[in-house]
Motif scaffolding. Structure first.
Motif, short mmCIF file in Angstrom:
data_model
loop_
_atom_site.label_atom_id
_atom_site.label_comp_id
_atom_site.label_asym_id
_atom_site.label_seq_id
_atom_site.Cartn_x
_atom_site.Cartn_y
_atom_site.Cartn_z
N GLU A 339 76.10 -22.80 34.24
CA GLU A 339 77.06 -23.07 33.15
C GLU A 339 76.68 -24.29 32.32
OE1 GLU A 339 81.22 -22.74 34.05
OE2 GLU A 339 80.89 -21.17 35.54
N LYS A 340 75.39 -24.51 32.18
CA LYS A 340 74.95 -25.65 31.39
C LYS A 340 74.65 -25.21 29.96
CE LYS A 340 75.51 -28.61 34.27
NZ LYS A 340 76.38 -29.75 34.05
N PRO A 341 74.96 -26.05 28.97
CA PRO A 341 74.53 -25.73 27.62
C PRO A 341 73.02 -25.99 27.50
CG PRO A 341 75.68 -27.84 27.63
CD PRO A 341 75.73 -27.31 29.04
N VAL A 342 72.27 -25.00 27.03
CA VAL A 342 70.82 -25.14 26.92
C VAL A 342 70.44 -25.21 25.44
CG1 VAL A 342 68.57 -24.10 27.49
CG2 VAL A 342 70.49 -23.84 29.07
N VAL A 343 69.59 -26.18 25.12
CA VAL A 343 69.03 -26.30 23.78
C VAL A 343 67.55 -25.96 23.93
CG1 VAL A 343 68.49 -27.88 21.90
CG2 VAL A 343 70.69 -28.07 23.10
N ALA A 344 67.10 -24.90 23.28
CA ALA A 344 65.76 -24.40 23.59
C ALA A 344 65.02 -23.92 22.35
CB ALA A 344 65.87 -23.27 24.60
N GLY A 345 63.70 -23.89 22.45
CA GLY A 345 62.84 -23.43 21.36
C GLY A 345 63.18 -22.00 20.97
N ASN A 346 63.14 -21.75 19.68
CA ASN A 346 63.50 -20.43 19.13
C ASN A 346 62.29 -19.50 19.25
OD1 ASN A 346 64.76 -18.42 17.70
ND2 ASN A 346 64.50 -19.40 15.70
N VAL A 347 61.86 -19.23 20.45
CA VAL A 347 60.62 -18.48 20.66
C VAL A 347 60.74 -17.50 21.83
CG1 VAL A 347 59.09 -20.29 19.76
CG2 VAL A 347 59.71 -20.31 22.18
N GLY A 348 59.86 -16.51 21.79
CA GLY A 348 59.60 -15.61 22.91
C GLY A 348 60.81 -15.18 23.72
N GLY A 349 60.64 -15.25 25.05
CA GLY A 349 61.66 -14.78 25.98
C GLY A 349 62.95 -15.58 25.94
N ILE A 350 62.91 -16.77 25.35
CA ILE A 350 64.14 -17.57 25.25
C ILE A 350 65.13 -16.86 24.33
CG2 ILE A 350 65.12 -19.77 24.44
CD1 ILE A 350 62.50 -21.11 25.32
N LYS A 351 64.60 -16.21 23.28
CA LYS A 351 65.46 -15.53 22.30
C LYS A 351 66.20 -14.35 22.93
CE LYS A 351 62.23 -15.02 19.11
NZ LYS A 351 61.61 -14.61 17.86
N LEU A 352 65.65 -13.88 24.03
CA LEU A 352 66.28 -12.77 24.75
C LEU A 352 67.53 -13.26 25.49
CD1 LEU A 352 65.19 -9.88 25.20
CD2 LEU A 352 64.09 -10.68 27.26
N GLN A 353 67.52 -14.53 25.83
CA GLN A 353 68.58 -15.08 26.67
C GLN A 353 69.66 -15.80 25.86
OE1 GLN A 353 67.24 -16.83 30.46
NE2 GLN A 353 65.20 -16.91 29.56
N ILE A 354 69.23 -16.55 24.85
CA ILE A 354 70.19 -17.36 24.10
C ILE A 354 70.52 -16.71 22.76
CG2 ILE A 354 70.53 -19.58 22.93
CD1 ILE A 354 69.02 -20.94 25.10
N LYS A 355 71.82 -16.53 22.53
CA LYS A 355 72.29 -16.13 21.19
C LYS A 355 72.76 -17.43 20.56
CE LYS A 355 71.48 -11.81 21.63
NZ LYS A 355 70.19 -12.22 22.22
N ASN A 356 72.04 -17.84 19.51
CA ASN A 356 72.26 -19.17 18.94
C ASN A 356 73.73 -19.45 18.59
OD1 ASN A 356 71.53 -21.68 17.96
ND2 ASN A 356 71.26 -20.89 15.87
N GLY A 357 74.23 -20.55 19.13
CA GLY A 357 75.60 -20.96 18.81
C GLY A 357 76.64 -20.28 19.67
N GLU A 358 76.24 -19.25 20.41
CA GLU A 358 77.19 -18.51 21.24
C GLU A 358 77.12 -18.97 22.70
OE1 GLU A 358 77.30 -14.04 21.67
OE2 GLU A 358 77.17 -14.33 19.49
N ASN A 359 75.92 -18.81 23.26
CA ASN A 359 75.77 -19.17 24.69
C ASN A 359 74.66 -20.19 24.87
OD1 ASN A 359 73.52 -17.68 24.22
ND2 ASN A 359 74.07 -15.97 25.53
N GLY A 360 74.35 -20.94 23.80
CA GLY A 360 73.28 -21.95 23.84
C GLY A 360 72.82 -22.19 22.41
N PHE A 361 71.82 -23.04 22.24
CA PHE A 361 71.31 -23.29 20.89
C PHE A 361 69.80 -23.08 20.83
CE2 PHE A 361 75.24 -25.88 20.63
CZ PHE A 361 75.81 -25.27 19.52
N LEU A 362 69.35 -22.42 19.76
CA LEU A 362 67.92 -22.24 19.52
C LEU A 362 67.50 -23.22 18.44
CD1 LEU A 362 67.85 -18.32 19.42
CD2 LEU A 362 67.01 -19.80 21.26
N VAL A 363 66.40 -23.93 18.67
CA VAL A 363 65.99 -24.95 17.70
C VAL A 363 64.52 -24.81 17.33
CG1 VAL A 363 67.75 -26.61 18.45
CG2 VAL A 363 65.51 -26.63 19.56
N ASN A 364 64.21 -25.32 16.13
CA ASN A 364 62.84 -25.20 15.62
C ASN A 364 62.14 -26.54 15.45
OD1 ASN A 364 62.72 -22.22 15.13
ND2 ASN A 364 64.51 -22.72 13.88
N SER A 365 62.79 -27.63 15.81
CA SER A 365 62.17 -28.95 15.62
C SER A 365 62.87 -29.98 16.51
CB SER A 365 62.33 -29.39 14.16
OG SER A 365 63.71 -29.57 13.89
#
Ligand code: UDP
Length: 417
Positions: A339-365
């Motif tokens: 149940e941790k908020p994850v901030v992760a690179g907007n790449v590869g298999g991470i995009k399969l897990q995180i829906k940006n702003g919903e269950n985590g954040f995807l970032v580009n920089s």
């Protein structure tokens, strides 16, 4: 061969709460059809990194279903692993392709690997990743075969891709994590998409008490009452530890008492570059007292790796995974399950897990990462609601019970041919 007795025994019965009735039925049915079948997994390393993590659970679970599953680990070979690390980097988009001499060495070593595999009795062979990939070409005994590639090959080096594809095509089944990773020329009839998963019952993922977490944190010199962001990852350029430190310093302008932990204990024998990356990290942080680096097994003291990672992930306010390429990112799944908020690179298999702003954040920089760190630390309600949704997506899609079913289905398909 890795003696299976060294693996923790597991019983599928302990996983009931993670199995809905249809999956349970499917597993029992597959288990009946595959009873006694000898499955041989082959990979490069018994510990360190995601593939070893998965096999430690998958092999005992297959055994608990009556399948004679075994695990063969390659003999460590410094030169081979330097070459295969280069191959891994090239497939992830690095521009350094293998030289002809390196290709030759790789092939020669894969001939030896094939001999070792031939010496083991089996009905199905399941090869993981490029290190033993080419052995298929030299196996004397023809056994139904599966290759599973865990790399983010969204933008591969073309020369290296051209070198590996003919080997992949020789397998009966080719498994990738994401359609984005599949080379265009792969025989689609052989292709299956199946992402990795975590085991909710391992020391790394099961519930542990906050007192245990606190004790471990304090022993590491970390203040449990101040905010903490953490990245748990091998020291590897694709995991972008330097970008993590940049993000941390930007966030620290707003959160003065912020602490950063980078944990990447070096135990994977097939990863010769880790020390070099670690040195660059060490140089960048210049002994900053609020940045904690864990890279040596001795730093864990008496605590097992699983419990240590578990405690660290649970104690962090935000988990980072600022990868520039990522095959899947079990570390992301592990943190989301807690149940941790994850901030992760907007790449590869991470995009399969995180829906940006919903269950985590995807970032580009690093700037974007810093903005999300600050937002999550200042808004506990947001962090909590993101964390809750994160756990649900893992429960639904990324637990080992789903992976077990996927794999048994694939095995059953090729066995029937
Ligand atoms: N890991 C660990 N100790 C460390 C660093 C990583 O146990 O110091 C584990 C991590 O918890 C995860 C795995 O190694 O289970 C890494 O898998 P992932 O898919 O994130 O990345 P990979 O290393 O396979 O690229």
């Amino acid at each position: 061969m890795l003696p299976v007795e060294n693996l923790m025994e597991k019983s599928i019965d302990d996983y009931r709460e993670f199995l809905d009735s249809s999956r349970n039925e499917a597993l029992q049915d597959l288990a009946k059809q595959l009873n006694g079948i000898r499955v041989l997994h082959v990979n490069a390393t018994p510990q360190g990194g995601g593939v070893a993590e998965i096999l430690r659970s998958l092999v005992p679970l297959q055994r608990s279903l009556g399948i004679d599953s075994n695990w063969h680990v390659l003999e460590p070979d410094k030169k081979l692993f330097e070459i295969t690390k280069k191959m891994h980097n090239a497939l992830q988009g690095g521009d350094e392709a293998l030289t002809e001499e390196e290709k030759k060495y790789y092939i020669e070593k894969n001939k030896e690997i094939a001999k070792n595999i031939d010496a083991i009795e089996k009905d199905i062979i399941l090869i993981h990743d490029p290190q033993p990939l080419a052995s298929i070409e030299f196996l004397k005994k023809k056994t139904p075969s599966i290759i599973r590639i865990h790399i983010d090959s969204t933008k591969p080096n073309k020369d290296t891709e051209k070198f590996v594809i003919p080997f992949m095509q020789k397998y009966n089944k080719i498994v990738f994590t994401l359609t984005d990773f599949v080379p265009k020329t792969i025989n689609k009839k052989k292709l299956t998409i199946s992402p990795p998963a975590i085991d909710p019952l391992t020391a790394k993922n099961r519930y542990i008490d906050s007192d245990v977490c606190r004790t471990i944190l304090i022993a590491a010199g970390i203040n449990p009452d101040k905010p903490l962001v953490t990245q748990v990852s091998r020291f590897d350029k694709w995991k972008d530890p330097i970008g993590v430190i940049d993000a941390y310093y930007i966030a620290k302008n707003e959160i003065k008492d912020l602490q950063l932990l980078l944990m990447g204990v070096m135990e994977a024998s097939d990863d010769p570059e880790a020390m070099e990356v670690f040195r660059a990290v060490e140089e960048k942080v210049q002994g900053d007292p609020d940045i904690f680096l864990i890279h040596k097994p001795e730093q864990l003291g008496e605590v097992s790796m699983g419990i240590y990672v578990n405690a660290i992930q649970r104690s962090s306010d935000v988990i980072l995974q600022k990868s520039l390429r990522e095959g899947f990112g079990l570390t992301v799944t592990e943190a989301m399950w807690k149940e941790k908020p994850v901030v992760a690179g907007n790449v590869g298999g991470i995009k399969l897990q995180i829906k940006n702003g919903e269950n985590g954040f995807l970032v580009n920089s690093p700037e974007e990462a810093a903005k999300r760190i600050v937002e999550l630390i200042n808004n506990k309600g947001l962090a909590e609601s993101i964390g809750k949704k994160a756990k649900e997506i893992v429960r639904k899609n990324f637990l080992i019970t789903r992976l077990l079913e996927d794999e048994l289905k694939i095995i059953n398909e090729i066995r029937a041919k």
